[in-house]
Enzyme design. Structure first.
Site, PDB file in Angstrom:
ATOM      1  N   PRO A 132       0.846  -1.198   0.000  1.00  8.26           N
ATOM      2  CA  PRO A 132       0.000   0.000   0.000  1.00  8.26           C
ATOM      3  C   PRO A 132       0.881   1.248   0.000  1.00  8.26           C
ATOM      4  O   PRO A 132       1.823   1.333   0.789  1.00  8.26           O
ATOM      5  CB  PRO A 132      -0.759  -0.108   1.326  1.00  8.26           C
ATOM      6  N   LEU A 298      -8.012  -4.076  -0.187  1.00 10.38           N
ATOM      7  CA  LEU A 298      -8.768  -4.091   1.067  1.00 10.38           C
ATOM      8  C   LEU A 298      -9.374  -5.474   1.274  1.00 10.38           C
ATOM      9  O   LEU A 298      -9.621  -5.906   2.394  1.00 10.38           O
ATOM     10  CB  LEU A 298      -9.865  -3.018   0.980  1.00 10.38           C
ATOM     11  N   GLN A 299      -9.611  -6.158   0.144  1.00  9.00           N
ATOM     12  CA  GLN A 299     -10.196  -7.495   0.181  1.00  9.00           C
ATOM     13  C   GLN A 299      -9.429  -8.421   1.129  1.00  9.00           C
ATOM     14  O   GLN A 299     -10.018  -9.190   1.863  1.00  9.00           O
ATOM     15  CB  GLN A 299     -10.167  -8.061  -1.241  1.00  9.00           C
ATOM     16  N   HIS A 324      -4.042 -13.281  -2.301  1.00  8.13           N
ATOM     17  CA  HIS A 324      -3.777 -12.755  -0.958  1.00  8.13           C
ATOM     18  C   HIS A 324      -4.992 -12.969  -0.048  1.00  8.13           C
ATOM     19  O   HIS A 324      -4.859 -13.305   1.128  1.00  8.13           O
ATOM     20  CB  HIS A 324      -3.485 -11.248  -1.026  1.00  8.13           C
TER      21      HIS A 324
HETATM   22  N1  ATP Z   1      -1.158  -1.264  -4.841  1.00  8.87           N
HETATM   23  C1  ATP Z   1      -1.536  -1.641  -3.616  1.00  8.87           C
HETATM   24  N2  ATP Z   1      -2.405  -0.902  -2.899  1.00  8.87           N
HETATM   25  C2  ATP Z   1      -2.794  -1.281  -1.673  1.00  8.87           C
HETATM   26  N3  ATP Z   1      -2.346  -2.393  -1.048  1.00  8.87           N
HETATM   27  C3  ATP Z   1      -1.469  -3.161  -1.702  1.00  8.87           C
HETATM   28  C4  ATP Z   1      -1.019  -2.832  -3.013  1.00  8.87           C
HETATM   29  N4  ATP Z   1      -0.142  -3.792  -3.427  1.00  8.87           N
HETATM   30  C5  ATP Z   1      -0.068  -4.684  -2.418  1.00  8.87           C
HETATM   31  N5  ATP Z   1      -0.858  -4.330  -1.388  1.00  8.87           N
HETATM   32  C6  ATP Z   1      -1.043  -5.048  -0.099  1.00  8.87           C
HETATM   33  O1  ATP Z   1       0.240  -5.326   0.434  1.00  8.87           O
HETATM   34  C7  ATP Z   1       0.292  -6.639   0.983  1.00  8.87           C
HETATM   35  C8  ATP Z   1       1.399  -7.389   0.240  1.00  8.87           C
HETATM   36  O2  ATP Z   1       1.517  -8.704   0.696  1.00  8.87           O
HETATM   37  P1  ATP Z   1       2.725  -9.677   0.175  1.00  8.87           P
HETATM   38  O3  ATP Z   1       2.529 -11.040   0.709  1.00  8.87           O
HETATM   39  O4  ATP Z   1       2.842  -9.542  -1.309  1.00  8.87           O
HETATM   40  O5  ATP Z   1       3.848  -9.012   0.964  1.00  8.87           O
HETATM   41  P2  ATP Z   1       5.317  -8.588   0.877  1.00  8.87           P
HETATM   42  O6  ATP Z   1       5.755  -8.375   2.263  1.00  8.87           O
HETATM   43  O7  ATP Z   1       5.481  -7.507  -0.125  1.00  8.87           O
HETATM   44  O8  ATP Z   1       6.015  -9.900   0.495  1.00  8.87           O
HETATM   45  P3  ATP Z   1       6.598 -10.448  -0.793  1.00  8.87           P
HETATM   46  O9  ATP Z   1       7.845  -9.664  -1.077  1.00  8.87           O
HETATM   47  O10 ATP Z   1       6.812 -11.797  -0.336  1.00  8.87           O
HETATM   48  O11 ATP Z   1       5.522 -10.266  -1.847  1.00  8.87           O
HETATM   49  C9  ATP Z   1      -1.115  -7.213   0.846  1.00  8.87           C
HETATM   50  O12 ATP Z   1      -1.842  -6.993   2.037  1.00  8.87           O
HETATM   51  C10 ATP Z   1      -1.722  -6.376  -0.300  1.00  8.87           C
HETATM   52  O13 ATP Z   1      -3.129  -6.216  -0.212  1.00  8.87           O
END
Ligand code: ATP
EC number: 6.5.1.4
Length: 376
Positions: A132, A298-299, A324
């Site tokens: 985010p 948000l889902q 996710h």
């Molecule tokens: N563009 C975006 N806007 C809002 N939320 C986002 C966006 N992109 C990703 N997220 C949120 O960020 C989180 C990412 O989780 P993820 O498991 O991909 O984590 P990470 O710590 O980046 O790990 P990895 O490097 O393993 O992907 C999720 O909750 C997802 O909803």
């Protein structure tokens, strides 16, 4: 010790954050292996380690093994969550908003220790990809928490920071809950009443932000959004409040039933400013077309709060459910015993996610005369 296979479904960092938050709240020792096995470079990155260690500090007396960079296994035996002032700094552009994601549930239910509000100082990136952007957290996620779960979290952007240098900082205040979160029912998406947003550059010429903004507006109008409800500003960040260079767009639409949905993009080398604007607008438009009351991010982000809340929560989501989201549901069911029901609408276009929350409140907080009588 509950075993968690970190490679399940999405197999990324979110499993760790949700697992450690649940473990800290429920006082449940956990062991996670195959951490981020689905990613190109498996194991913990600096930002994941920083988030885990942050919870380790909030959870006084806890024991954590393996919370360091590149580790593929983590063992966590929780202690007592205590409200207070905490900080975290991965030393990279790792997302400050994801540090908040792991710490927030813990601080909401921390033992107040004489203070009603905890404070967090989080360093790293504020506007990075695959996380985010801080504006999303500020304009979509936190207002959602406030409107539906009645939780007032304060966020101040002290300094923005971008990939690859990071150097950003946000300050967050988290209230200590006195009672469980209420269950939520969000079923009616309603009609869009406004689309606001922010096209920004830092360390780059301001006209690029305007190009992004103009392209975003043009695409939204082309997709049928009434131009009179669109209000997207373009800014060049104050150099004193932004570290390094970056650009991007964050959009948020509000509806007459109180839903807020986002769409965003982050500038990358070689990508034209107008394209960055279109990307954010396309994402918002996709989320609106899907017909859910929450956007695709948000889902998954509401799941942990719905599980902790007291009573039945129901949220209409767009389809397909993201990986996710499915991962967050799988983990919540595994660690808390709740079960989610998925109820498609008649046309199969949206899906209501329903769960009976556990009404979480730490034992030490239940100190009403009635609770004391019951204990006796
Ligand atoms: N563009 C975006 N806007 C809002 N939320 C986002 C966006 N992109 C990703 N997220 C949120 O960020 C989180 C990412 O989780 P993820 O498991 O991909 O984590 P990470 O710590 O980046 O790990 P990895 O490097 O393993 O992907 C999720 O909750 C997802 O909803």
């Amino acid at each position: 010790m509950e075993q968690i296979d970190g490679s399940t479904l999405e197999g990324g960092g979110q499993i760790l954050r949700n697992a450690v938050s649940f473990a800290a709240l429920l006082q449940k020792p956990i062991m996670i292996d195959k951490i981020r096995a689905s990613r190109k470079q498996p194991g913990l990155k600096a930002q994941h380690a920083a988030g885990l260690n942050l919870v380790g500090r909030i959870s006084h007396g806890s024991e954590m093994q393996g919370a360091s960079k590149d580790s593929s296994t983590l063992q966590f035996t929780p202690g007592d969550l205590v409200a207070g002032s905490y900080s975290a700094d991965p030393g990279t552009a790792g997302a400050t908003t994801l540090l908040l994601q792991i710490a927030l549930p813990c601080l909401l239910f921390a033992n107040s220790n004489g203070v009603n509000t905890s404070t967090l100082r989080l360093r790293g990136g504020t506007n990075a990809i695959q996380a985010p952007q801080v504006d999303y957290t500020e304009r979509v996620f936190l207002p959602f928490l406030q409107r539906h779960f009645m939780v007032n979290v304060g966020l101040t952007i002290v300094r923005r920071g971008y990939y690859p240098k990071g150097g950003g900082e946000v300050s967050v205040t988290v209230p200590t809950m006195k009672e469980p979160l209420p269950a939520i029912t969000i079923l009616d998406r309603g009609t869009v009443t406004s689309v606001r947003g922010r096209a920004y550059v830092a360390g780059l010429p301001k006209h690029l932000a305007k190009e992004s903004r103009d392209a975003a507006v043009a695409l939204l109008v082309k997709k049928g959004i009434d131009p009179s409800v669109i209000d997207i500003e373009y800014v060049r960040e104050d150099a004193a409040k932004a570290f390094g260079a970056g650009s991007g767009v964050v959009l948020w639409a509000e509806t007459d039933t109180g839903c807020i949905l986002g769409g965003s993009s982050v500038g990358q080398k070689g990508v034209e400013a107008a394209e960055i604007g279109r990307e954010a607008a396309e994402e918002l438009e996709r989320n609106l077309t899907q017909g859910g009351c929450v956007d695709e991010y948000l889902q998954d982000q509401w799941i942990i709060f719905g599980v902790l809340a007291k009573g039945k929560s129901r949220v209409r989501c767009g389809l397909p459910l993201t990986l996710h989201t499915r991962t967050a549901i799988w983990l919540a069911e595994k660690l808390t015993g709740v079960s989610f029901t998925q109820i498609p609408d008649e046309e199969g276009k949206t899906m209501v996610l329903e769960c009976e929350g556990i009404g979480f409140m730490p034992k030490s907080h239940k100190e009403t005369p009635q609770d004391i009588m019951e204990e006796r």
